[in-house]
Design an enzyme around this catalytic site. Sequence first.
Site, short mmCIF file in Angstrom:
data_model
loop_
_atom_site.label_atom_id
_atom_site.label_comp_id
_atom_site.label_asym_id
_atom_site.label_seq_id
_atom_site.Cartn_x
_atom_site.Cartn_y
_atom_site.Cartn_z
N CYS A 196 0.86 -1.19 0.00
CA CYS A 196 0.00 0.00 0.00
C CYS A 196 0.89 1.24 0.00
O CYS A 196 1.82 1.34 0.80
CB CYS A 196 -0.87 -0.03 1.25
N GLU A 242 9.97 -1.06 -10.86
CA GLU A 242 8.74 -1.11 -11.65
C GLU A 242 7.49 -0.84 -10.81
O GLU A 242 6.63 -1.71 -10.67
CB GLU A 242 8.63 -2.46 -12.38
N CYS A 281 -4.06 0.29 -4.67
CA CYS A 281 -4.59 -0.24 -3.42
C CYS A 281 -5.90 0.48 -3.10
O CYS A 281 -6.00 1.69 -3.29
CB CYS A 281 -3.56 0.00 -2.31
N CYS A 292 -6.26 4.46 1.57
CA CYS A 292 -6.17 4.98 0.19
C CYS A 292 -7.48 5.67 -0.21
O CYS A 292 -7.46 6.70 -0.89
CB CYS A 292 -5.81 3.87 -0.79
N GLU A 311 16.84 -2.27 -17.96
CA GLU A 311 16.84 -3.73 -18.10
C GLU A 311 16.57 -4.10 -19.55
O GLU A 311 15.82 -3.41 -20.25
CB GLU A 311 15.73 -4.39 -17.26
N HIS A 366 15.26 -17.60 -16.91
CA HIS A 366 15.35 -16.30 -17.60
C HIS A 366 16.81 -16.08 -18.02
O HIS A 366 17.73 -16.28 -17.22
CB HIS A 366 14.90 -15.19 -16.65
C1 GAL Z 1 11.32 -7.07 -15.00
C2 GAL Z 1 11.64 -6.99 -13.51
C3 GAL Z 1 12.84 -7.82 -13.17
C4 GAL Z 1 12.73 -9.20 -13.79
C5 GAL Z 1 12.53 -9.07 -15.27
C6 GAL Z 1 12.45 -10.38 -16.01
O1 GAL Z 1 10.03 -6.62 -15.28
O2 GAL Z 1 11.90 -5.65 -13.13
O3 GAL Z 1 12.97 -7.91 -11.76
O4 GAL Z 1 11.67 -9.89 -13.20
O5 GAL Z 1 11.34 -8.37 -15.51
O6 GAL Z 1 12.28 -10.18 -17.38
#
Ligand code: GAL
Length: 678
Positions: free
Chosen positions: A119, A154, A159, A164, A309, A360
């Site tokens: 929250c 991200e 909530c 809220c 990322e 992954h």
């Molecule tokens: C992103 C996230 C990461 C990881 C990644 C996998 O959305 O921030 O922690 O989970 O995806 O692709």
Amino acid sequence: MSEVFHSFGKMLYGGDYNPEQWLDHPEILEQDIALMKEAHINVVSLGIFSWSALEPEEGRYDFSWMEERINTLYENGISVFLATPSGSRPRWMAEKYPEVLRVDARGQRARYGERHNHCYTSPVYRQKVRQMNMELAKRFGSHPGVIAWHISNEYGGECHCPLCQAEFRSWLKKKYGTIENLNRSWYTAFWGHAYQDFDQVEGPSPLGDSSVHALNLDWKRFVTDRTVDFMKHEIQALRDAGSDKPATTNMMYYYDGLNYHKFADAVDFVSWDNYPVWHKGPETETAMDTGMYHDIMRSIQKKPFYLMESCPAATNWQSVSKVKRPGLLEAASLQAVAHGSDSVQYFQIRQSRGSSEKFHGAVIDHYGGNDTRVFGEVRQTGADLEKLRDLAGSSVRAQAALIYDWENRWAMEDAAGPRNQNLFYKETVEKSYYAFRKAGLNVDVIDMEQSLEDYQVLAVPMVYMFRVGFEEKLRSFVERGGTLFMTYWSGIVDDTDLCFLGGSPHGLMDVLGLRHEELDALYDGETNRAVPVADNPLGLTRSYSCEHFCDLVKVTDAKPLFVYGDDFYAGQPALTCHSWGRGQAYYICADMEQSFYDDVYGKVLEQQKIRPILPGVKLPEGVEVTSRESDTTVYIFLQNFGREEVQLELPEELEPVLGGDKKRLPSFGTLVLERKVK
Ligand code: GAL
């Protein structure tokens, strides 16, 4: 927030690093350093999900392992984006303070589990986050190895807990002042839903109100504001503990839940996580789609952004986890730089051994060596970025701009009609974007609140909602000589989703020389045609297909350039142009096929003498051109996302910075050229 963020003085290269998963394997931690150095990695994001490792019991902190890692990384030339760990709280906290857990729209409180599910209002959660962030800042805020803060991870979701709801009511009170004003703006006379008091208002819920569109819209705005407020609270804790290092938070691809433009003033730089579905369709299309999102991210602050990322191999959460073909990793990484990123970062450095991301892709996989195909490409990309070091901090100057607006998307998708099975908003924006890029221009993709001052050409596709003052901005844009492309379903409602009275596109009917009268929605598979008017000023002669929407307009003094070919409205305008002030206003009446946009924009840009990045150079299909500029140099990127090698004919004076051969560009190849301007 530090006043101005310039750059880190070099291209950053690295990724998420989770050493807390390997603390019982010192030999692996050591090997990580050696492999990172070999791959030219110079930054890692550390501590994103480390809260339980940093505070295993309430008030008992253990920063020793993190300190050891930051020191070792620093000694080896690797800097740190240090994360605040709020994205995943420890179990003890949820057990002792259930208010930190989120409540859904049906009023059900979540249990402990997963991540990104706290929250944003809970005073306990805010206090715990503040304490943790201050501890981190006190210990590491002035460490020379820590160069920036990675705030949470991200942000997303919402909530509906009583705390809220109370915040939502105060947010509404501040916005509307009186309940009468709210009732008017939300049109609550419909179905007799008037409120007598702010205390009666609740967020949208399947158990209560879900069809009061202005309520839904304001709730979404509130969720964004709450999230930004929470993020500011996180950053303030770092500042109060004495750290002034720049802060960012990682954003997502077209995430519906947050209007990212509202983060612009609260972060020092924008960053985002990029996971395209490569090889599902033609790579040229995926590249265009990704390029547009890079441009959205860059346009938020109109400054270099950071690719926080991306996946070095295959993800494991897409429906099919396809590996990247040789060369694609390098091309996709450099594409971010070509569009204004000052970094390439991966998720993640070392592949996890268990749990949901064990398959992954990562820089170092379960095998653990440096002789894998992926590692080789990662190393190569790192070497490229060292060559591009001088580009850090350089900007992208866009000749054209395009509006993509989150609030408009929210309003339009919730509107009920004219087509509930898909409006194709993103796809429609993309058509203009692709046409600009194919014409060799850089493009800013901005929202309705941003300034239009810098542009000569502007496309505003499906701007259903005019946020306050937008029509005035468009009017003066055209008046002072701009070229405007507007499409059907624009200027229909105000910013509380009340339909404008007296005709649409609101406030611009004189500028466009027409009035929208009816919008015909087409069933999937149904099409119409746009047929050129003989001797039209664009000199276009072929017909184009259109689908989904056909706007039937009443022309006052606009010139029809195309007319519909079929149905009872055959012969009525499908594309019009109107001169206004010193500019031109085009109105595209239907959802036209891509080649219509390519040809029409191509011709108009030519006639308006809008200078592309490489004037006079005809580039083969599938080759993207973009540019970045510093005070002394223009850098031009050419990237071939097609499957075949192509031939190039480029001006002599351009010197290669990356990729030597100016005559041929292999599939997934990148050529970076420079031209000195001073
Ligand atoms: C992103 C996230 C990461 C990881 C990644 C996998 O959305 O921030 O922690 O989970 O995806 O692709």
